[in-house]
Design a protein around this motif. Structure first.
Motif, mmCIF file in Angstrom:
data_model
loop_
_atom_site.group_PDB
_atom_site.id
_atom_site.type_symbol
_atom_site.label_atom_id
_atom_site.label_comp_id
_atom_site.label_asym_id
_atom_site.label_seq_id
_atom_site.Cartn_x
_atom_site.Cartn_y
_atom_site.Cartn_z
ATOM 1 N N CYS A 179 10.295 8.257 -4.536
ATOM 2 C CA CYS A 179 9.531 9.158 -3.434
ATOM 3 C C CYS A 179 8.105 9.553 -3.845
ATOM 4 C CB CYS A 179 10.272 10.486 -2.999
ATOM 5 S SG CYS A 179 9.518 11.195 -1.607
ATOM 6 N N ARG A 180 7.035 9.255 -3.016
ATOM 7 C CA ARG A 180 5.644 9.581 -3.344
ATOM 8 C C ARG A 180 5.457 11.145 -3.070
ATOM 9 N NH1 ARG A 180 1.283 5.955 -0.575
ATOM 10 N NH2 ARG A 180 2.334 4.095 -0.260
ATOM 11 N N GLU A 181 6.266 11.788 -2.544
ATOM 12 C CA GLU A 181 6.147 13.327 -2.365
ATOM 13 C C GLU A 181 7.034 14.118 -3.188
ATOM 14 O OE1 GLU A 181 3.771 14.732 -0.575
ATOM 15 O OE2 GLU A 181 3.075 12.603 -0.018
ATOM 16 N N ALA A 183 -6.705 0.074 7.807
ATOM 17 C CA ALA A 183 -6.254 -0.081 8.986
ATOM 18 C C ALA A 183 -4.965 1.087 8.836
ATOM 19 C CB ALA A 183 -5.557 -1.528 9.672
ATOM 20 N N SER A 184 -3.790 0.593 8.241
ATOM 21 C CA SER A 184 -2.744 1.683 7.824
ATOM 22 C C SER A 184 -3.030 2.293 6.656
ATOM 23 C CB SER A 184 -1.467 0.770 7.606
ATOM 24 O OG SER A 184 -1.433 0.168 6.349
ATOM 25 N N GLY A 185 -4.140 1.908 5.908
ATOM 26 C CA GLY A 185 -4.615 2.568 4.601
ATOM 27 C C GLY A 185 -4.089 2.170 3.455
ATOM 28 N N SER A 186 -2.865 0.973 3.636
ATOM 29 C CA SER A 186 -2.197 0.738 2.627
ATOM 30 C C SER A 186 -2.934 -0.194 1.532
ATOM 31 C CB SER A 186 -1.003 -0.262 2.999
ATOM 32 O OG SER A 186 -0.697 -0.935 2.180
ATOM 33 N N LEU A 187 -3.688 -1.113 2.005
ATOM 34 C CA LEU A 187 -4.694 -1.942 1.243
ATOM 35 C C LEU A 187 -5.577 -1.144 0.143
ATOM 36 C CD1 LEU A 187 -5.544 -4.690 0.150
ATOM 37 C CD2 LEU A 187 -7.117 -4.868 2.057
ATOM 38 N N ILE A 188 -6.363 -0.218 0.651
ATOM 39 C CA ILE A 188 -7.075 0.343 -0.267
ATOM 40 C C ILE A 188 -6.331 1.136 -1.356
ATOM 41 C CG2 ILE A 188 -7.288 2.672 1.004
ATOM 42 C CD1 ILE A 188 -10.585 2.543 0.609
ATOM 43 N N THR A 189 -5.083 1.937 -0.960
ATOM 44 C CA THR A 189 -4.421 2.556 -1.945
ATOM 45 C C THR A 189 -3.756 1.583 -2.972
ATOM 46 O OG1 THR A 189 -2.342 2.301 -0.767
ATOM 47 C CG2 THR A 189 -3.648 4.166 -0.339
ATOM 48 N N LYS A 190 -3.461 0.358 -2.480
ATOM 49 C CA LYS A 190 -2.934 -0.728 -3.459
ATOM 50 C C LYS A 190 -4.175 -1.508 -4.329
ATOM 51 C CE LYS A 190 1.217 -0.049 -2.185
ATOM 52 N NZ LYS A 190 2.361 0.547 -3.023
ATOM 53 N N VAL A 191 -5.356 -1.492 -3.747
ATOM 54 C CA VAL A 191 -6.269 -2.078 -4.563
ATOM 55 C C VAL A 191 -6.473 -1.228 -5.817
ATOM 56 C CG1 VAL A 191 -8.866 -2.618 -4.720
ATOM 57 C CG2 VAL A 191 -7.313 -3.668 -2.894
ATOM 58 N N PHE A 207 -3.181 9.537 4.283
ATOM 59 C CA PHE A 207 -3.316 10.632 3.533
ATOM 60 C C PHE A 207 -3.569 10.009 2.029
ATOM 61 C CE2 PHE A 207 -1.514 13.154 0.191
ATOM 62 C CZ PHE A 207 -2.013 14.301 0.375
ATOM 63 N N TYR A 208 -2.830 8.946 1.689
ATOM 64 C CA TYR A 208 -3.037 8.375 0.268
ATOM 65 C C TYR A 208 -4.590 7.721 0.185
ATOM 66 C CZ TYR A 208 1.932 10.038 0.613
ATOM 67 O OH TYR A 208 3.177 10.582 0.850
ATOM 68 N N ALA A 209 -4.838 7.173 1.457
ATOM 69 C CA ALA A 209 -6.008 6.717 1.114
ATOM 70 C C ALA A 209 -7.222 7.527 0.938
ATOM 71 C CB ALA A 209 -6.480 5.729 2.629
ATOM 72 N N GLN A 231 -6.844 10.427 -0.603
ATOM 73 C CA GLN A 231 -6.641 10.755 -1.949
ATOM 74 C C GLN A 231 -7.412 9.899 -3.120
ATOM 75 O OE1 GLN A 231 -5.636 14.048 -2.488
ATOM 76 N NE2 GLN A 231 -5.924 13.585 -0.401
ATOM 77 N N VAL A 232 -6.963 8.488 -2.682
ATOM 78 C CA VAL A 232 -7.715 7.402 -3.774
ATOM 79 C C VAL A 232 -9.149 7.571 -3.686
ATOM 80 C CG1 VAL A 232 -8.067 4.959 -3.760
ATOM 81 C CG2 VAL A 232 -5.906 5.936 -3.651
ATOM 82 N N ILE A 233 -9.722 7.771 -2.319
ATOM 83 C CA ILE A 233 -11.261 7.805 -2.092
ATOM 84 C C ILE A 233 -11.877 8.991 -2.963
ATOM 85 C CG2 ILE A 233 -13.074 8.121 -0.648
ATOM 86 C CD1 ILE A 233 -10.999 6.545 1.472
ATOM 87 N N LYS A 234 -11.164 10.206 -2.731
ATOM 88 C CA LYS A 234 -11.606 11.277 -3.590
ATOM 89 C C LYS A 234 -11.525 11.195 -5.031
ATOM 90 C CE LYS A 234 -9.903 15.289 -2.097
ATOM 91 N NZ LYS A 234 -9.190 16.366 -1.371
ATOM 92 N N GLU A 235 -10.347 10.803 -5.447
ATOM 93 C CA GLU A 235 -9.922 10.656 -6.935
ATOM 94 C C GLU A 235 -11.140 9.356 -7.531
ATOM 95 O OE1 GLU A 235 -6.189 8.834 -7.891
ATOM 96 O OE2 GLU A 235 -6.645 8.642 -9.943
#
Lengths: 369, 369
Positions: free
Chosen positions: A1-3, A229-237, A300-302, A304-308
């Motif tokens: 779980c990510r959380e 869109a869902s923010g999934s791709l950016i987190t996975k890249v 939310f995860y998107a 975080q990735v952008i900030k990190e």
């Protein structure tokens, strides 16, 4: 779980039973590190399975041997025009067979659905996913149920119907369709690629990032601009870059990750611009239908990735989208769907504002035709 | 000259000054044989230039490094349904950047146009060629003039306009547009890819055939089904097989070559069925617009190839075309333009009639999206 970090066996579940957090596939990186080398990858066929150790399948892949490894095009005309040193287009608009990066995620989802013994696959879609599930599901011999917003462009629907899935047009926007599908997924034993097998499905997106790194000669770009869109791709890249470092395929990751959205549906970019972690749902109103997810599952995860990564986000009007589509076509000969216009138009703004430095190497993710 | 064997220097000419026969590029096969091996080809990037010694360019290629080497898809579902042993789809519908095999011919034409110092490229087109010239011409920095029949589908025209060529819609069918272009080509110093640099342009089609042979593991198929418009592709696929034998890349060529046309525009197939050499021009009336050439420039040579290889031809109705498009989509997940339907529908008839034997290996050429 990510959380809450609870661990689950590999099953078609996607929500933590304790905290309702999304689940994420876990890999044994130490073990993968021993076996997966640059040479080994390069010796394999040019498809997405060349990175199979970093994908959540247990056995051998059974299909999609022509999906993935799309061109990374050096965009010198566009670079000159924008005054940047090095610019590349990662072009999933010529993905086999359905002309979008969704072929990647669906390939992994179907492999997993077969391992789980599902005989029916399904999805909620804004267009591209409908094609990928309909087409690849047909070839792989699954029954297929596709749920779309009834307002989807006629041309998108027609293309999906050609593959003869069971198509259900729902009177509502994508987010409403998605909620309905969650209920359906619970009732029937169907593999909803972007719901109950989402954790596996989403891992397929990493191949887009793996390929960028390999095609750049085993290095990460300075900047990458990803449509959301869902923010999934950016987190996975981002995850793909980090994993490649983790197992020693590359030395370091110094990439700034940038989100691109249409102003008419920009919940992730809005959160980034406001400097907050909470992604507020919006009601989409944009021509970029394939990005029109107002309540992004991985929003939310998107952020975080952008900030990190010390990146940023930008949103663009429908007019800017069209202008950018034309610009990409007339400079590089690549004509893509509206999402491609969103990526380029956002990149132009980010360059002008100095978020993307002109002396770096930038990759634009073009995700569909 | 294909007719009187007169030789000409390498120049932008396409008709023999003595007998008006079409000109064909000549290669020094003995010399190529010394240098071009399977290993050498396989070590090169996955694009059409991997066969560059067999293409009519003098210097280095300068573009199209992502065109060509499209998938050869094993079509087991379709094979089972049709009762044939081995069936493959050569899928140029995911060609980079404009989703048809025209990217191949245009890549070679533009390379040659630059060698000849042209600054303007042009074409007469039924759709796909317009895209390829508009897109690749833009990227390569040429001025571009595109002549199309005004009756062309709106969606085809829109896609070409995105690349911002000079588009001229002519009130007439393709054959009339083509005649007009011959006059324009004589008046201005423009490189009309399918007129005054046609001999070089057409050679690009050979890469479709080279790839089939390499992707089958360096062997020719027993049968190949090729859609016919001008008749150029079918002659070049045959030429590609013969050239590979000539320079020792393969041992033998035992392929039967089959022509596929729409009944509403089937001058080549009609000649084959009647057993005559004369291809009588027709007025096209079919939904397969990209094949709607009533007076095929290479029609005679197409019939000769079919006879020489002991193949045959078949034509199909608009209804059969649509059914075949759907069949290909729902069995193999590949949704192509009407020309793809023509190829598959014709193949089905040829198999049923026994022209294509069920125990052989058959390749269907799918040429556009």
């Amino acid at each position: 779980c990510r959380e809450c970090d609870r661990e689950y066996p590999v099953d078609p579940i996607y929500v933590c039973e304790f905290c309702f957090g999304p689940l994420e596939v876990v890999y044994d990186y130490e073990k993968i590190k021993q076996s997966l080398t640059r040479d080994k990858i390069q010796s394999r066929p040019h498809n997405l399975w060349r990175y199979r150790e970093l994908l959540p399948i247990d056995g051998e892949p059974f299909d999609a041997f022509h999906s993935g490894f799309t061109p990374l095009v050096k965009a010198d005309n566009l670079a000159k025009l924008l005054g940047v040193k090095e610019l590349y287009i990662k072009d999933d608009s010529v993905s086999h067979p359905t002309l979008s990066f969704k072929d990647r995620v669906v390939a992994v989802a179907l492999a997993k659905a077969r391992e789980f013994n599902f005989d029916t696959v399904a999805c909620a879609s804004t267009g591209n996913l409908a094609h990928a599930v309909s087409a690849q599901g047909a070839r792989a011999g699954f029954k297929r149920f596709i749920f779309i917003p009834a307002s989807l462009e006629y041309s998108k629907i027609i293309a999906s119907l050609a593959y003869e899935p069971n198509l259900i047009a729902v009177d509502g926007n994508y987010d409403e369709v998605n909620r309905l599908c969650s209920e359906v997924a619970n009732k029937y034993h169907w593999a909803f690629v972007n719901i109950n097998i989402r954790p596996f499905y989403a891992e397929g997106s990493k191949t887009h990032g793996f390929e960028i790194v390999e095609q750049l000669g085993w290095r990460t770009p300075d900047n990458v601009v990803v449509p959301c869109a869902s923010g999934s791709l950016i987190t996975k890249v981002w995850k793909s870059f980090k994993e490649m470092k983790e197992i020693g395929l590359i030395e370091e990751v110094n990439t700034k990750v940038f989100a691109a959205q249409a102003t008419g549906c920009s919940p992730i970019v809005a959160a980034i611009k406001q400097g907050i972690d909470i992604v507020k749902p919006v009601k989409p109103n944009t021509i970029a239908k394939s990005l029109a997810i107002g309540n992004p599952a991985d929003g939310f995860y998107a952020t975080q990735v952008i900030k990190e990564s010390k990146g940023f986000g930008e949103d663009v009007s429908d007019g800017e989208i069209i202008d950018a589509m034309k610009l990409l076509a007339k400079t590089e000969g690549i004509f893509t769907e509206t999402a491609g216009g969103v990526t380029l138009a956002s990149a132009i703004k980010l360059i002008k504002a100095g978020y993307i430095k002109k002396d770096g190497l930038t990759v634009l993710c073009i995700t569909g035709n």
